[in-house]
Design a protein around this motif. Structure first.
Motif, PDB file in Angstrom:
ATOM      1  N   MET A   1      -7.721  12.975  -6.813  1.00 30.96           N
ATOM      2  CA  MET A   1      -6.873  13.068  -8.015  1.00 30.96           C
ATOM      3  C   MET A   1      -5.794  14.135  -7.832  1.00 30.96           C
ATOM      4  N   THR A   2      -4.667  13.828  -8.367  1.00 32.40           N
ATOM      5  CA  THR A   2      -3.557  14.772  -8.330  1.00 32.40           C
ATOM      6  C   THR A   2      -3.593  15.637  -9.595  1.00 32.40           C
ATOM      7  N   ASP A   3      -3.048  16.841  -9.510  1.00 37.17           N
ATOM      8  CA  ASP A   3      -2.945  17.623 -10.741  1.00 37.17           C
ATOM      9  C   ASP A   3      -1.529  17.536 -11.314  1.00 37.17           C
ATOM     10  N   LEU A   4      -0.771  16.515 -10.859  1.00 33.83           N
ATOM     11  CA  LEU A   4       0.558  16.290 -11.432  1.00 33.83           C
ATOM     12  C   LEU A   4       0.439  15.507 -12.732  1.00 33.83           C
ATOM     13  N   LYS A   5       1.056  16.026 -13.780  1.00 33.19           N
ATOM     14  CA  LYS A   5       1.104  15.288 -15.049  1.00 33.19           C
ATOM     15  C   LYS A   5       2.234  14.280 -15.008  1.00 33.19           C
ATOM     16  N   VAL A   6       3.339  14.708 -14.400  1.00 27.85           N
ATOM     17  CA  VAL A   6       4.522  13.853 -14.316  1.00 27.85           C
ATOM     18  C   VAL A   6       4.949  13.804 -12.861  1.00 27.85           C
ATOM     19  N   ASP A   7       5.117  12.593 -12.350  1.00 30.97           N
ATOM     20  CA  ASP A   7       5.537  12.433 -10.963  1.00 30.97           C
ATOM     21  C   ASP A   7       6.628  11.359 -10.916  1.00 30.97           C
ATOM     22  N   VAL A   8       7.860  11.823 -10.964  1.00 32.11           N
ATOM     23  CA  VAL A   8       9.013  10.922 -10.970  1.00 32.11           C
ATOM     24  C   VAL A   8       9.629  10.938  -9.573  1.00 32.11           C
ATOM     25  N   THR A   9       9.838   9.748  -9.008  1.00 35.39           N
ATOM     26  CA  THR A   9      10.410   9.657  -7.674  1.00 35.39           C
ATOM     27  C   THR A   9      11.612   8.734  -7.668  1.00 35.39           C
ATOM     28  N   ASN A  10      12.723   9.265  -7.194  1.00 37.38           N
ATOM     29  CA  ASN A  10      13.947   8.482  -6.974  1.00 37.38           C
ATOM     30  C   ASN A  10      14.342   7.632  -8.183  1.00 37.38           C
ATOM     31  N   LEU A  11      14.290   8.267  -9.351  1.00 40.60           N
ATOM     32  CA  LEU A  11      14.592   7.552 -10.601  1.00 40.60           C
ATOM     33  C   LEU A  11      16.096   7.353 -10.762  1.00 40.60           C
ATOM     34  N   LYS A  12      16.451   6.089 -10.962  1.00 38.22           N
ATOM     35  CA  LYS A  12      17.851   5.757 -11.238  1.00 38.22           C
ATOM     36  C   LYS A  12      17.937   5.033 -12.576  1.00 38.22           C
ATOM     37  N   LYS A  13      18.972   5.368 -13.326  1.00 36.33           N
ATOM     38  CA  LYS A  13      19.200   4.691 -14.605  1.00 36.33           C
ATOM     39  C   LYS A  13      20.681   4.403 -14.754  1.00 36.33           C
ATOM     40  N   ASN A  14      20.980   3.134 -14.897  1.00 34.04           N
ATOM     41  CA  ASN A  14      22.369   2.727 -15.110  1.00 34.04           C
ATOM     42  C   ASN A  14      22.548   2.220 -16.531  1.00 34.04           C
ATOM     43  N   TYR A  15      23.678   2.571 -17.128  1.00 35.28           N
ATOM     44  CA  TYR A  15      24.129   1.874 -18.336  1.00 35.28           C
ATOM     45  C   TYR A  15      25.353   1.088 -17.900  1.00 35.28           C
ATOM     46  N   GLY A  16      25.190  -0.203 -17.726  1.00 37.05           N
ATOM     47  CA  GLY A  16      26.279  -1.000 -17.165  1.00 37.05           C
ATOM     48  C   GLY A  16      26.625  -0.451 -15.796  1.00 37.05           C
ATOM     49  N   SER A  17      27.904  -0.147 -15.588  1.00 36.06           N
ATOM     50  CA  SER A  17      28.317   0.356 -14.281  1.00 36.06           C
ATOM     51  C   SER A  17      28.216   1.885 -14.209  1.00 36.06           C
ATOM     52  N   ASN A  18      27.767   2.506 -15.301  1.00 36.87           N
ATOM     53  CA  ASN A  18      27.680   3.966 -15.352  1.00 36.87           C
ATOM     54  C   ASN A  18      26.286   4.418 -14.920  1.00 36.87           C
ATOM     55  N   LEU A  21      21.462   8.524 -14.057  1.00 35.06           N
ATOM     56  CA  LEU A  21      20.460   9.215 -13.235  1.00 35.06           C
ATOM     57  C   LEU A  21      20.579   8.645 -11.832  1.00 35.06           C
ATOM     58  N   LYS A  22      20.817   9.539 -10.866  1.00 31.09           N
ATOM     59  CA  LYS A  22      21.229   9.080  -9.534  1.00 31.09           C
ATOM     60  C   LYS A  22      20.192   9.358  -8.458  1.00 31.09           C
ATOM     61  N   GLY A  23      18.926   9.134  -8.799  1.00 33.07           N
ATOM     62  CA  GLY A  23      17.872   9.365  -7.814  1.00 33.07           C
ATOM     63  C   GLY A  23      17.205  10.705  -8.071  1.00 33.07           C
ATOM     64  N   ILE A  24      16.505  10.770  -9.231  1.00 30.88           N
ATOM     65  CA  ILE A  24      15.871  12.020  -9.670  1.00 30.88           C
ATOM     66  C   ILE A  24      14.442  12.094  -9.136  1.00 30.88           C
ATOM     67  N   ASP A  25      14.102  13.220  -8.515  1.00 27.42           N
ATOM     68  CA  ASP A  25      12.702  13.555  -8.231  1.00 27.42           C
ATOM     69  C   ASP A  25      12.338  14.681  -9.181  1.00 27.42           C
ATOM     70  N   PRO A  57      13.799   2.385 -16.932  1.00 27.35           N
ATOM     71  CA  PRO A  57      14.481   2.827 -15.708  1.00 27.35           C
ATOM     72  C   PRO A  57      15.089   1.637 -14.960  1.00 27.35           C
ATOM     73  N   THR A  58      16.182   1.878 -14.257  1.00 28.77           N
ATOM     74  CA  THR A  58      16.777   0.832 -13.431  1.00 28.77           C
ATOM     75  C   THR A  58      15.978   0.678 -12.137  1.00 28.77           C
ATOM     76  N   SER A  59      15.587   1.808 -11.528  1.00 29.04           N
ATOM     77  CA  SER A  59      14.684   1.765 -10.368  1.00 29.04           C
ATOM     78  C   SER A  59      14.023   3.122 -10.198  1.00 29.04           C
ATOM     79  N   GLY A  60      13.047   3.153  -9.331  1.00 24.23           N
ATOM     80  CA  GLY A  60      12.309   4.390  -9.097  1.00 24.23           C
ATOM     81  C   GLY A  60      10.942   4.319  -9.732  1.00 24.23           C
ATOM     82  N   SER A  61      10.123   5.327  -9.488  1.00 23.75           N
ATOM     83  CA  SER A  61       8.771   5.283 -10.033  1.00 23.75           C
ATOM     84  C   SER A  61       8.503   6.471 -10.953  1.00 23.75           C
ATOM     85  N   ILE A  62       7.777   6.202 -12.025  1.00 20.72           N
ATOM     86  CA  ILE A  62       7.388   7.229 -12.995  1.00 20.72           C
ATOM     87  C   ILE A  62       5.888   7.126 -13.188  1.00 20.72           C
ATOM     88  N   VAL A  63       5.178   8.154 -12.730  1.00 28.23           N
ATOM     89  CA  VAL A  63       3.729   8.176 -12.863  1.00 28.23           C
ATOM     90  C   VAL A  63       3.363   9.322 -13.803  1.00 28.23           C
TER      91      VAL A  63
END
Ligand code: ADP
Ligand code: MG
Length: 244
Positions: A1-18, A21-25, A57-63
């Motif tokens: 088990m991990t002790d991470l509560k939030v584990d966000v990897t390479n999160l991208k979020k687009n609104y249309g072409s905008n 979030l450009k790859g958030i860890d 999210p547009t892509s990436g993982s949120i655990v």
């Protein structure tokens, strides 16, 4: 088990072409208090809102707590029950009393019966310094009192993590201290917290880690004393010069 509560990897979020979030860890450990700072429009609110899927999210993982919230098999309503969220505008139900506001979710979601929910609500109101306001209507409260009720309401679900998005930004200056005190107490009690704020004093005193975002990137992060006294990145320096 991990002790991470939030584990966000390479999160991208687009609104249309905008792409906002450009790859958030972004990682948050159990019991950690992370303060998120950055210029307006840098994506802080979007990141918080992705954590409980108010945004898709547009892509990436949120655990969160070991559960991948982008997995369709994950029950997002259950996951959300463990994530308390407090916004700049308190969003209390104005037609319900303070006590009813706090009791609503636990009773509706079958977490507690009315008596249990009432006992908890009264305890929480005492914690936030509003023991005498159980029967009050929201309209009779100051902004700072409303925000403390909003915090109590979020805590009534007994969350594992609390997300705060500029909780004091809409308040008159004399109300800010009381709300920050409640948040400090929560941090001392070991609550895992992510706080977006411009209150740098709070960040210095309470944060285990400060994360600086700009233009959809995490630019720099570290202990508050490192970020505030010895920022490495030019954008961090420029931002801090403006806000401190
Ligand atoms: P911050 O909280 O750091 O001020 P936000 O996450 O609110 O930043 O916004 C980041 C960017 O995303 C901004 O350019 C904003 O205009 C854009 N944005 C936020 N929400 C939406 C939305 N629902 N639709 C389109 N654009 C949005
Ligand atoms: Mg914001």
């Amino acid at each position: 088990m991990t002790d991470l509560k939030v584990d966000v990897t390479n999160l991208k979020k687009n609104y249309g072409s905008n792409q906002v979030l450009k790859g958030i860890d972004f990682k948050v450990a159990n019991n950690e208090v992370v303060v998120l700072i950055g210029p307006s429009g840098s994506g802080k609110s979007t990141l918080l809102r992705c954590l409980n899927k108010l945004e898709e999210p547009t892509s990436g993982s949120i655990v969160i707590d070991g559960h991948d919230i982008s997995d369709p098999k994950t029950n997002i309503d259950k996951a959300r029950e463990n994530i308390g969220m407090v916004f700049q505008h308190f969003n209390l139900f104005n037609n319900l009393s303070v006590g009813e506001n706090i009791m609503l979710a636990p009773v509706e979601l079958g977490k507690a019966n009315k008596d249990e929910a009432m006992t908890t609500a009264k305890q929480l109101l005492e914690t936030v310094g509003l023991a005498d306001k159980f029967d009050a209507m929201p309209a009779s409260l100051s902004g700072g009192q409303k925000q403390r009720v909003a915090i109590a309401r979020a805590l009534a679900m007994n969350p594992d993590i609390m997300l705060f998005d500029e909780p004091t930004s809409a308040l008159d200056p004399e109300m800010v201290g009381d709300v920050l005190e409640v948040m400090k107490d929560l941090a001392k009690d070991g609550m895992t917290m992510v706080v977006v704020t411009h209150e740098m004093g709070f960040a210095k005193e309470v944060a285990d880690r400060v994360v600086f975002m700009a233009e959809g990137h995490v630019v720099e992060e570290g202990r508050p004393e490192a970020i505030f006294e010895d920022p490495q990145n030019e954008r961090t320096k420029a931002f801090l010069e403006k806000v401190i």
